[in-house]
Design an enzyme around this catalytic site. Structure first.
Site, mmCIF file in Angstrom:
data_model
loop_
_atom_site.group_PDB
_atom_site.id
_atom_site.type_symbol
_atom_site.label_atom_id
_atom_site.label_comp_id
_atom_site.label_asym_id
_atom_site.label_seq_id
_atom_site.Cartn_x
_atom_site.Cartn_y
_atom_site.Cartn_z
ATOM 1 N N ASN A 10 0.842 -1.208 0.000
ATOM 2 C CA ASN A 10 0.000 0.000 0.000
ATOM 3 C C ASN A 10 0.878 1.259 0.000
ATOM 4 O OD1 ASN A 10 -2.380 1.459 -0.068
ATOM 5 N ND2 ASN A 10 -2.634 1.462 2.156
ATOM 6 N N ASP A 152 -1.619 -10.029 -4.572
ATOM 7 C CA ASP A 152 -2.929 -9.554 -4.174
ATOM 8 C C ASP A 152 -3.878 -9.937 -5.304
ATOM 9 O OD1 ASP A 152 -5.237 -8.171 -3.602
ATOM 10 O OD2 ASP A 152 -4.207 -6.371 -2.901
#
Length: 230
Positions: A10, A152
């Site tokens: 992130n 992810d």
């Protein structure tokens, strides 16, 4: 023993400010796949090209502050493949593959960041296009080499992979079409000795300890209302 891990950062600048480099140093993986770098090549130079003694190889998105994946490794790859040949998605920085080949073995480690469709129907359709492209790419690769896919995935495969599965059946990440894609990937691959959901092989019934993502809304993290997307 070869120690491999995977982590959605992130944002690499945010992650390093929160101690990810010390975490890598303490855990000492041989290789770590990372997603959502949210940086360009110029941002990495002199600061993030190496972390805790591991050298990074990256696929950056054309758009600044968006997506991007990497593989940090203690061992020099024999080759690095950036992008998987997609005319649409390679510009989004979603795929990097490190190859570790010997005369006896061909091994690929892949760090991938699948699109999210949660922002609206247009991005969900893009996600479906990505899935349609990516499955045959993995099958072709698997026919030639051993591979480990980290990343992810932005899909919760089974009901036990998220807290509130009943209320999310019409939401991106748990749509029937996405779950069917995961089933096809795993079943097709396992039938020919290929891809296995390693976490589920080791933890076939785990629920609330399996989550890797929590919404920023409604105290989701505090209440452990999560999803297993990675």
């Amino acid at each position: 023993m070869f120690k491999l891990t995977s982590l959605n950062l992130n944002g690499i600048r945010s992650a390093t400010s929160k101690g990810v480099e010390a975490w890598i140093a303490a855990n000492r993986p041989d290789c770590i796949c990372v997603q959502e770098i949210k940086a360009q090549s110029a941002d990495m130079q002199g600061r993030f090209e190496q972390l805790a003694g591991l050298t990074g190889h990256f696929h950056f998105a054309a758009k600044k502050g968006y997506s991007g994946v990497g593989i940090y490794t203690r061992h020099e790859p024999t080759d690095v493949i950036v992008g998987y040949g997609s005319t649409e998605f390679d510009a989004e920085g979603r795929y990097v593959e490190a190859r570790f080949d010997t005369p006896a073995r061909k091994l690929s480690i892949i760090s991938a960041y699948f699109p999210s469709g949660s922002s609206g129907p247009e991005r969900q359709e893009a996600k479906f296009r990505f899935l349609a492209e990516f499955h045959p790419h993995l099958m072709r690769l698997k026919a030639e080499r051993e591979l480990i896919l980290c990343g992810d995935i932005n899909i919760a495969h089974q009901q036990i992979d998220l807290k509130n599965w009943r209320s999310n059946q019409k939401n991106s990440g748990f749509l029937p079409e996405e779950r069917a894609w995961m089933t096809q990937l795993l079943h097709t691959a396992e039938a020919t000795g290929g891809l296995i959901d390693v976490y589920r092989r080791l933890q076939p019934t785990a629920t609330d300890t399996a989550y890797t993502w929590w919404s920023n809304r409604g105290q989701a993290y505090a209440n452990n209302v999560g999803w297993r997307l990675d």
